[in-house]
Design a protein around this motif. Sequence first.
Motif, mmCIF file in Angstrom:
data_model
loop_
_atom_site.group_PDB
_atom_site.id
_atom_site.type_symbol
_atom_site.label_atom_id
_atom_site.label_comp_id
_atom_site.label_asym_id
_atom_site.label_seq_id
_atom_site.Cartn_x
_atom_site.Cartn_y
_atom_site.Cartn_z
ATOM 1 N N LYS A 64 29.334 96.917 -43.684
ATOM 2 C CA LYS A 64 29.501 96.349 -42.594
ATOM 3 C C LYS A 64 28.984 96.843 -41.986
ATOM 4 O O LYS A 64 27.855 95.771 -40.676
ATOM 5 N N ALA A 65 27.468 97.826 -41.163
ATOM 6 C CA ALA A 65 26.656 97.772 -40.881
ATOM 7 C C ALA A 65 25.054 96.248 -40.853
ATOM 8 O O ALA A 65 24.133 96.385 -40.604
ATOM 9 N N ILE A 66 25.333 95.434 -41.887
ATOM 10 C CA ILE A 66 24.494 94.977 -42.583
ATOM 11 C C ILE A 66 24.694 93.966 -41.943
ATOM 12 O O ILE A 66 23.771 92.622 -41.410
ATOM 13 N N LEU A 67 26.085 93.469 -41.987
ATOM 14 C CA LEU A 67 26.580 91.990 -41.184
ATOM 15 C C LEU A 67 26.260 91.751 -39.566
ATOM 16 O O LEU A 67 26.119 91.311 -38.622
ATOM 17 N N CYS A 68 26.691 93.361 -39.227
ATOM 18 C CA CYS A 68 27.092 93.409 -37.768
ATOM 19 C C CYS A 68 25.707 94.615 -37.444
ATOM 20 O O CYS A 68 26.533 95.381 -36.648
ATOM 21 N N PRO A 69 24.513 94.457 -37.603
ATOM 22 C CA PRO A 69 23.616 95.453 -37.298
ATOM 23 C C PRO A 69 23.932 95.563 -35.559
ATOM 24 O O PRO A 69 23.172 96.460 -35.292
ATOM 25 N N ASP A 70 24.098 95.262 -34.485
ATOM 26 C CA ASP A 70 24.716 95.427 -33.651
ATOM 27 C C ASP A 70 25.561 96.624 -32.957
ATOM 28 O O ASP A 70 26.177 96.517 -32.399
ATOM 29 N N ALA A 71 26.299 96.530 -34.450
ATOM 30 C CA ALA A 71 27.532 96.604 -33.937
ATOM 31 C C ALA A 71 28.025 98.669 -34.091
ATOM 32 O O ALA A 71 26.678 98.910 -34.139
ATOM 33 N N ALA A 72 28.669 99.233 -33.900
ATOM 34 C CA ALA A 72 28.321 101.003 -33.711
ATOM 35 C C ALA A 72 28.569 101.306 -35.030
ATOM 36 O O ALA A 72 28.880 102.194 -35.615
ATOM 37 N N TYR A 73 28.344 100.571 -36.770
ATOM 38 C CA TYR A 73 28.501 100.704 -37.699
ATOM 39 C C TYR A 73 27.310 102.114 -38.433
ATOM 40 O O TYR A 73 26.834 100.968 -37.575
ATOM 41 N N LYS A 74 28.310 102.542 -38.572
ATOM 42 C CA LYS A 74 27.170 103.377 -38.994
ATOM 43 C C LYS A 74 26.960 103.168 -40.419
ATOM 44 O O LYS A 74 27.329 103.513 -41.543
ATOM 45 N N PRO A 75 25.545 103.133 -41.115
ATOM 46 C CA PRO A 75 25.116 101.861 -42.237
ATOM 47 C C PRO A 75 24.873 103.159 -43.447
ATOM 48 O O PRO A 75 24.781 104.560 -42.783
ATOM 49 N N LYS A 76 25.702 103.013 -44.142
ATOM 50 C CA LYS A 76 25.780 103.990 -45.661
ATOM 51 C C LYS A 76 24.540 104.822 -46.586
ATOM 52 O O LYS A 76 24.512 105.422 -46.654
ATOM 53 N N ALA A 77 23.573 103.402 -45.853
ATOM 54 C CA ALA A 77 22.117 103.664 -46.358
ATOM 55 C C ALA A 77 21.696 104.268 -45.093
ATOM 56 O O ALA A 77 21.117 103.659 -44.320
ATOM 57 N N PRO A 78 21.503 105.486 -45.279
ATOM 58 C CA PRO A 78 21.245 105.966 -43.739
ATOM 59 C C PRO A 78 19.671 105.515 -43.215
ATOM 60 O O PRO A 78 19.145 105.402 -42.585
ATOM 61 N N GLY A 79 18.772 104.988 -44.882
ATOM 62 C CA GLY A 79 17.662 104.604 -44.324
ATOM 63 C C GLY A 79 17.756 103.183 -43.558
ATOM 64 O O GLY A 79 16.560 102.784 -42.604
ATOM 65 N N MET A 80 18.767 102.439 -43.631
ATOM 66 C CA MET A 80 18.914 101.318 -43.033
ATOM 67 C C MET A 80 19.233 101.115 -41.010
ATOM 68 O O MET A 80 19.402 100.545 -39.978
ATOM 69 N N LYS A 81 19.539 102.761 -41.321
ATOM 70 C CA LYS A 81 19.395 103.458 -39.776
ATOM 71 C C LYS A 81 18.379 103.113 -38.772
ATOM 72 O O LYS A 81 19.056 102.547 -37.133
ATOM 73 N N TYR A 82 17.465 103.355 -38.966
ATOM 74 C CA TYR A 82 15.954 103.249 -38.324
ATOM 75 C C TYR A 82 15.548 101.641 -38.487
ATOM 76 O O TYR A 82 15.539 101.177 -39.109
ATOM 77 N N THR A 83 14.868 101.308 -36.901
ATOM 78 C CA THR A 83 13.794 100.084 -37.282
ATOM 79 C C THR A 83 13.052 100.039 -37.911
ATOM 80 O O THR A 83 11.883 100.922 -37.695
ATOM 81 N N HIS A 84 12.540 99.485 -38.715
ATOM 82 C CA HIS A 84 12.440 99.989 -39.738
ATOM 83 C C HIS A 84 11.154 98.069 -39.260
ATOM 84 O O HIS A 84 10.668 97.576 -38.507
ATOM 85 N N TYR A 85 10.007 98.562 -39.411
ATOM 86 C CA TYR A 85 9.112 97.549 -40.528
ATOM 87 C C TYR A 85 8.462 96.686 -39.161
ATOM 88 O O TYR A 85 7.912 95.473 -39.570
ATOM 89 N N ALA A 86 8.156 97.304 -38.078
ATOM 90 C CA ALA A 86 8.348 96.800 -36.869
ATOM 91 C C ALA A 86 6.655 96.320 -37.010
ATOM 92 O O ALA A 86 6.164 97.511 -36.994
ATOM 93 N N PRO A 87 6.660 95.539 -36.050
ATOM 94 C CA PRO A 87 4.624 95.154 -36.263
ATOM 95 C C PRO A 87 4.319 95.960 -34.608
ATOM 96 O O PRO A 87 5.640 96.466 -34.331
ATOM 97 N N LYS A 88 3.635 96.120 -33.846
ATOM 98 C CA LYS A 88 2.770 96.517 -33.061
ATOM 99 C C LYS A 88 4.023 95.572 -32.013
ATOM 100 O O LYS A 88 4.088 96.362 -30.488
ATOM 101 N N GLY A 89 3.301 94.276 -31.505
ATOM 102 C CA GLY A 89 3.570 93.571 -31.094
ATOM 103 C C GLY A 89 5.447 93.173 -30.776
ATOM 104 O O GLY A 89 5.775 93.387 -31.711
ATOM 105 N N GLU A 90 6.013 92.496 -29.648
ATOM 106 C CA GLU A 90 7.136 92.205 -29.563
ATOM 107 C C GLU A 90 7.671 91.062 -30.797
ATOM 108 O O GLU A 90 6.540 89.856 -30.562
#
Length: 348
Positions: A213-239
Motif C-alpha cells: 500500500k505504501a507504494i500506491l499511496c506514498p502520501d498516506a500513513a502506510y509504513k513501507p514493508k521494504a524499509p528503504g522505500m521510506k527514505y527520500t531517495h534519488y533526489a537531485p539537489k534542485g527542487e
Amino acid sequence: MKTIFKSGENADAIKQAATILQNSGLVAFPTETVYGLGADALNAEAAAKIYAAKGRPSDNPLIVHIADKNAVYELADNVSEKAVMLMEAFWPGPLTIILPKKNIVPYGTTGGLNTVAIRMPSHPVALSLIKESGVYIAAPSANTSGRPSPTNAEHVKEDMDGRIDMILDGGAVGIGIESTIVDMTGEAPTILRPGFITKKMIEDIVGPVRTDKAILCPDAAYKPKAPGMKYTHYAPKGELTIVESSTNDNLAVINKINSLVSEKTNAGYNVAIISSEENAGKYNCEHIFIAGSVSKDETVAARIYGILRQCDDISADFIFSEAFDKGALGSAIMNRLLKAAGQRIINV
Ligand code: TXA
Ligand code: MG
C-alpha cells in the motif's frame, strides 16, 4: 583509501576484486539494473562497511546476490513453490525475492529483519565476481545514500572514490532502475518495489499479486514493508516538480511547464526540464534533458537517474518533468520520479 578503478571485462581485475571481497573489502560492480556496492553478505563486519561508505541508515537491509539458484536454500527457509516458480521464470534477472532468512545470514545484512532479500543478477561481470570470490555479495545501489542510483561507473566514482576498495567498470547498465522486489513470506506475493519485471509478468507466473500500500499511496500513513522505500531517495539537489495531465492533455502540460520555467528563469534561477523525445522541441529552456520516447519507456528507465545527476552537474535550482506513466514500466519510473520530487506533482 585509494580506490582501484578497472574494467570488469578483465579476468585479472575480477580476481583482484574477488580477493578484496574475501578479505572483507568493498567492490562496486555493474549489474543489469544499476551498479551495486558489494561486500561479503555472510560477514557482518564487511556488510557494516557498506553502511559507512554510503551513509546508509542501519535499519535498511541489503540484497544478497547469488550466482546459482541453489544458493537460495543455503540462505533462506520455507522456499515456497511459488517462489521457485519466480526464480525459474526470472533468474538470472532483475527480480529480488524476500524469504525467511536462515541463521547463517547475519542481522547486520538484513537490517535486523528475520527475512532476507535475494537476487541472481544476469550481468556477466556480477556473475563472474560472485563465482570467482565464492562469496554471496550483499549489495545496495552504489550511490551515496539519498543520491540517484548509479547507472555507469563514473557515477559510482563521483560518490564512492576514496571510500571503497575497487570499482569494476562494465559501462552503462541496460535497465537503469533497480530490481522489482517481491515479498514471498506472506499469504500472497506482494510487490514492495516496482521495477522492470512488472506486476503483470509476475501474475502470469504465480497468479494474483498484491502491491504494498505504501507504494500506491506514498502520501498516506502506510509504513513501507521494504524499509528503504521510506527514505527520500534519488533526489537531485534542485527542487523537482512533475507536471501531469489526468486527461492526457499534452498541450496543457507543455504550456504549464513553459510558464513555470519562465517564472523561475525571470526570478534568476537556473532551470531544467525533463522531457519526452516527442515534446522536446516545444519548450523554451536552456537545459532540456530528453528522457526518451513515451512509446519506448525502457529508454526513460535507462536514462532517468543519469539525467537527475546531470541536473546536479548544471546546478539546477528548479527542475520540471513530464510524467512517464503510460507504458509497462510506468509504475516503476513514476515511483522513482515521485520520490525524487518528494511527491510534488501538479495536475493540469
Ligand atoms: O537492482 C537492484 O536491486 C540493485 C542492484 C545493485 O542489485 N540493488 C538495490 O539495492 O537497489 P538497494 O539497497 O538500493 O535497495 C534494496 C531495497 C531497499 O528498499 C531495502 O529496504 C529492501 O530492498 N530490502 C532489502 N531486504 C529486505 C527485506 N528483508 N525485507 C524487505 N525489504 C528489503
Ligand atoms: Mg538504493
